[in-house]
Design a protein around this motif. Structure first.
Motif, PDB file in Angstrom:
ATOM      1  N   HIS A 425      -3.094   8.568   5.935  1.00 42.92           N
ATOM      2  CA  HIS A 425      -3.631   7.222   5.702  1.00 42.92           C
ATOM      3  C   HIS A 425      -4.343   7.166   4.349  1.00 42.92           C
ATOM      4  CE1 HIS A 425      -5.488   3.338   6.462  1.00 42.92           C
ATOM      5  NE2 HIS A 425      -6.680   3.874   6.167  1.00 42.92           N
ATOM      6  N   ASN A 426      -5.124   8.201   4.044  1.00 41.80           N
ATOM      7  CA  ASN A 426      -5.829   8.226   2.754  1.00 41.80           C
ATOM      8  C   ASN A 426      -4.849   8.231   1.581  1.00 41.80           C
ATOM      9  OD1 ASN A 426      -8.301   8.268   4.015  1.00 41.80           O
ATOM     10  ND2 ASN A 426      -8.538  10.512   3.891  1.00 41.80           N
ATOM     11  N   ILE A 427      -3.766   8.998   1.739  1.00 41.13           N
ATOM     12  CA  ILE A 427      -2.760   9.053   0.671  1.00 41.13           C
ATOM     13  C   ILE A 427      -2.088   7.695   0.507  1.00 41.13           C
ATOM     14  CG2 ILE A 427      -0.572  10.088  -0.026  1.00 41.13           C
ATOM     15  CD1 ILE A 427      -1.479  12.657   1.359  1.00 41.13           C
ATOM     16  N   ASP A 428      -1.726   7.067   1.615  1.00 41.42           N
ATOM     17  CA  ASP A 428      -1.095   5.749   1.555  1.00 41.42           C
ATOM     18  C   ASP A 428      -2.013   4.735   0.888  1.00 41.42           C
ATOM     19  OD1 ASP A 428       1.164   6.711   2.775  1.00 41.42           O
ATOM     20  OD2 ASP A 428       0.600   6.043   4.789  1.00 41.42           O
ATOM     21  N   THR A 429      -3.289   4.824   1.195  1.00 43.04           N
ATOM     22  CA  THR A 429      -4.254   3.892   0.599  1.00 43.04           C
ATOM     23  C   THR A 429      -4.317   4.067  -0.914  1.00 43.04           C
ATOM     24  OG1 THR A 429      -5.599   3.916   2.612  1.00 43.04           O
ATOM     25  CG2 THR A 429      -6.676   3.181   0.593  1.00 43.04           C
ATOM     26  N   ILE A 430      -4.352   5.337  -1.348  1.00 43.52           N
ATOM     27  CA  ILE A 430      -4.398   5.621  -2.789  1.00 43.52           C
ATOM     28  C   ILE A 430      -3.142   5.095  -3.471  1.00 43.52           C
ATOM     29  CG2 ILE A 430      -4.278   7.507  -4.471  1.00 43.52           C
ATOM     30  CD1 ILE A 430      -6.188   9.054  -2.625  1.00 43.52           C
ATOM     31  N   GLU A 431      -1.985   5.317  -2.854  1.00 41.78           N
ATOM     32  CA  GLU A 431      -0.736   4.829  -3.451  1.00 41.78           C
ATOM     33  C   GLU A 431      -0.715   3.318  -3.538  1.00 41.78           C
ATOM     34  OE1 GLU A 431       3.050   7.260  -3.282  1.00 41.78           O
ATOM     35  OE2 GLU A 431       2.298   7.437  -1.223  1.00 41.78           O
ATOM     36  N   ASN A 432      -1.201   2.647  -2.505  1.00 41.61           N
ATOM     37  CA  ASN A 432      -1.223   1.173  -2.516  1.00 41.61           C
ATOM     38  C   ASN A 432      -2.130   0.646  -3.615  1.00 41.61           C
ATOM     39  OD1 ASN A 432       0.549   0.913  -0.353  1.00 41.61           O
ATOM     40  ND2 ASN A 432      -1.085   0.928   1.188  1.00 41.61           N
ATOM     41  N   LEU A 433      -3.228   1.370  -3.854  1.00 41.98           N
ATOM     42  CA  LEU A 433      -4.199   0.893  -4.835  1.00 41.98           C
ATOM     43  C   LEU A 433      -3.795   1.216  -6.268  1.00 41.98           C
ATOM     44  CD1 LEU A 433      -7.582   1.822  -3.080  1.00 41.98           C
ATOM     45  CD2 LEU A 433      -6.695  -0.474  -3.506  1.00 41.98           C
ATOM     46  N   HIS A 434      -3.121   2.375  -6.471  1.00 42.86           N
ATOM     47  CA  HIS A 434      -2.931   2.866  -7.832  1.00 42.86           C
ATOM     48  C   HIS A 434      -1.483   3.043  -8.274  1.00 42.86           C
ATOM     49  CE1 HIS A 434      -7.230   3.668  -8.248  1.00 42.86           C
ATOM     50  NE2 HIS A 434      -7.209   4.250  -7.056  1.00 42.86           N
ATOM     51  N   ALA A 435      -0.535   2.891  -7.354  1.00 44.91           N
ATOM     52  CA  ALA A 435       0.856   3.178  -7.720  1.00 44.91           C
ATOM     53  C   ALA A 435       1.318   2.339  -8.908  1.00 44.91           C
ATOM     54  CB  ALA A 435       1.773   2.955  -6.528  1.00 44.91           C
ATOM     55  N   HIS A 436       0.842   1.094  -9.023  1.00 43.92           N
ATOM     56  CA  HIS A 436       1.286   0.224 -10.115  1.00 43.92           C
ATOM     57  C   HIS A 436       0.777   0.688 -11.479  1.00 43.92           C
ATOM     58  CE1 HIS A 436      -2.784  -1.236  -9.296  1.00 43.92           C
ATOM     59  NE2 HIS A 436      -2.775  -1.784 -10.508  1.00 43.92           N
ATOM     60  N   GLU A 437      -0.224   1.578 -11.487  1.00 40.34           N
ATOM     61  CA  GLU A 437      -0.787   2.049 -12.745  1.00 40.34           C
ATOM     62  C   GLU A 437      -0.004   3.224 -13.336  1.00 40.34           C
ATOM     63  OE1 GLU A 437      -4.811   3.096 -11.971  1.00 40.34           O
ATOM     64  OE2 GLU A 437      -5.306   1.169 -11.023  1.00 40.34           O
TER      65      GLU A 437
END
Length: 599
Positions: A425-437
């Motif tokens: 869940h923590n990894i998914d959250t990080i990807e959702n927040l930062h993947a576009h960067e």
């Protein structure tokens, strides 16, 4: 002293003397700047022949030699091909390339290295030093070889470079360091007086308190031993009281310490709670004696050097970079800092990717020095890799890189793994927040840590360090016995360089040559002349002979020195020259003038 014995030693012992001279042939389009054989050089050719070609120009002039020869692990695929024609060793020489199953591979390595070390010894200046990196396969043989060639008293030390910090689990023992053998022509105590100390803080100067005197570093305010007037209590600005550590005292008396405080020379670490340290400005810093262990944190690892090579050649496929484990720039820069002056010549006859030249240019750029490099590389990548690296480093280069930003690092334990859903869940959250960067987000587990990294590709421009170099290959051998037959007619300077060095044991200076009046150069005791033109008909004519009139003209140019004259023929006897007090000695061409071994 126990001598090193290996099969074939008797045949290669003086093989360096029999290796023919070959002229350096510049290829102007592959270098940078005008051709200059007394400047930076990259020589493509067998390094034994290249060293012999360089010897007339650089004998006794090189202050620092760094070489990274084959480690002889059994996997390099290198072959010994020095054309030693003795029938008794032909059979085992022809079993190349050597492999780990070859019972004579250590003998072959020694036979390959022996004549090269002999020539490198001649290249060194009187206080010059040679640094050789090796692993456990041949380091013991190399030490015995160097003891025999240089002398045991010329051994300076054996250093260890921490080349990797990761663990190799496939090995019996995970190798973490390489050896560096250090020898000098000078004895150890003499070399100690000549070598440089290391900067006390490399890159550690800063100015956090905006001191108007500039950047500074801090050194401890303690000293070994007990001095009664240097043992007292010091109170920090935050009220913490300190006494010297057990077995030590403060670095000065209390009145002296108060003076240092009044001059803003005291630094209090740990936000004012720590023991006092003294500010040291670069101009007042004392150097440090080099240690025998060089850590990865100080001079880098092979992994870092590979990354640097990939940065410089970001447009190459990794498979095109055939260097297995290049040395780091920082490693060779440290050697340069210890072993050279600002105008020294540094030689690397196993040049590989050219790290030594890169380090020389980097050192010059940092301190304004005028050091010169000489690289020798025999493999076919000498142009596309070794010289190309220099072109890029000198002129600047565009590189494609990946900028990595660590988004999460979490140590894993069994308790945390049991809650893997929370981790996901923590990894998914990080990807959702930062993947576009980023271009992509990577996840890996390394040394027990879960690491999530954002990676973004970019293109940047690296500014060039400046500089020039000449690229050379090796010409046909100068075989003196074939000159008058016309089979080989080397250029005047090519033949003259070989003759001058062989006759005098001094380095040849091309700038001293006056080809029109057949003058080669001088030593402290004699002048050397060569009556020669690369024209077979002229060589067979009376014009090519030493006459009494010509001998008198040579002698008249300097009556205080002896004159040595090489010529195809003479019309005056040595007896007549002596009777007329003409200090000229005739040496016929062709003439195989190999110097006697003086070791």
């Amino acid at each position: 002293m126990t001598a090193l014995n290996f099969k074939g030693k008797e045949f290669v012992y003086n093989h360096h003397l029999a290796v023919p001279f070959r002229p350096l042939v510049p290829e102007e389009t592959k270098g940078i700047g005008p051709v200059a054989l007394d400047g930076n050089l990259i020589v493509h050719g067998d390094n034994l022949h290249a060293l012999k070609a360089l010897l007339p120009l650089y004998a006794g002039k090189v202050d620092c030699i760094f070489i990274d020869p084959p480690y002889n692990t059994g996997n390099e695929g290198w072959a010994y091909s020095d054309n030693v024609n003795a029938p008794m060793i032909r059979e085992w020489l022809e079993s190349n390339p050597i492999g780990v199953e070859d019972g004579l591979r250590h003998d072959k390595w020694c036979a390959m290295m022996w004549p090269r070390i002999r020539l490198l010894h001649e290249m060194l200046s009187d206080n010059g030093s040679i640094w050789i990196t090796l692993d456990d396969n041949e380091v013991h043989h190399a030490r015995s070889m160097l003891d025999e060639i240089f002398g045991e008293n010329s051994f300076i030390g054996q250093l260890a470079w921490q080349k990797r910090t990761s663990r190799e689990n496939r090995a019996v023992l995970s190798p973490s360091f390489d050896h560096i053998l250090l020898y000098s022509k000078a004895l150890k105590d003499t070399w100690k007086l000549r070598r440089n100390l290391l900067a006390p803080t490399e890159g550690g100067y800063a100015n956090p308190d905006k001191d108007p005197r500039g950047d500074w570093a801090s050194i401890p305010f303690t000293a070994q031993g007990f001095r009664k007037d240097q043992v007292y209590e010091i109170t920090t600005p935050t009220g913490i009281k300190h006494r010297p550590p057990k077995g030590r005292c403060w670095g000065a008396t209390e009145p002296e310490f108060e003076r240092l405080k009044s001059e803003n020379m005291v630094y209090w670490p740990k936000k004012g709670d720590g023991k006092p340290r003294i500010k040291q400005f670069p101009e007042n810093a004392k150097g440090l004696v080099p240690m025998t262990f060089w850590s990865a944190s100080e001079v880098g690892t092979t992994e870092e050097s590979k990354k640097k090579l990939l940065e410089i050649f970001s447009d190459y496929e990794e498979s095109d970079l055939v260097i297995h484990a290049p040395k780091t720039i920082a490693l060779i820069e440290r050697i340069i800092a210890i072993a050279t002056k600002s105008d020294s010549i540094i030689l690397d006859s196993f040049a590989g990717s050219g790290t030594t030249a890169h380090a020389v240019l980097s050192a010059n750029e940092r301190d304004g020095g005028e050091r010169r490099f000489i690289l020798v590389e025999m493999e076919d990548y000498a142009d596309r890799l070794t010289a190309e690296r220099m072109r890029r480093v000198i002129q600047g280069y565009e590189f494609k890189g990946v900028q990595k930003t660590e988004l999460l690092r979490q140590s894993l334990s069994w308790a945390k793994i049991k809650k893997f859903n929370k981790i996901i869940h923590n990894i998914d959250t990080i990807e959702n927040l930062h993947a576009h960067e980023y271009d992509y987000v990577t996840k890996e587990i390394r040394d027990g840590d879960l690491i999530v990294t954002g990676e973004k590709s970019y293109i940047d421009q690296m500014e060039g360090l400046g500089g020039k170099f000449t690229y050379c290959t090796l010409g046909d051998a100068v075989e003196l016995d074939k000159v008058l037959s016309g089979e080989t007619l080397p250029p005047y300077v090519g033949l003259g360089a070989a003759l001058f060095h062989m006759a005098t044991n001094y380095a040849f200076d091309p700038a001293a040559v006056r080809e029109d009046d057949f003058y080669l150069g001088a030593t402290k005791s004699q002048h050397v002349w060569l009556i020669y033109k690369a024209d077979l008909d002229w060589l067979k004519s009376p014009e090519a002979a030493l006459t009494l009139a010509r001998a008198k003209a040579f002698a008249a140019s300097d009556t205080d020195k002896h004159h040595l004259v090489f010529a195809p023929a003479r019309f005056v006897s040595q007896k007549m020259l002596a009777e007329q007090n003409v200090p000229v000695e005739f040496v016929p061409l062709p003439f195989a003038l190999y110097r006697m071994d003086r070791s």
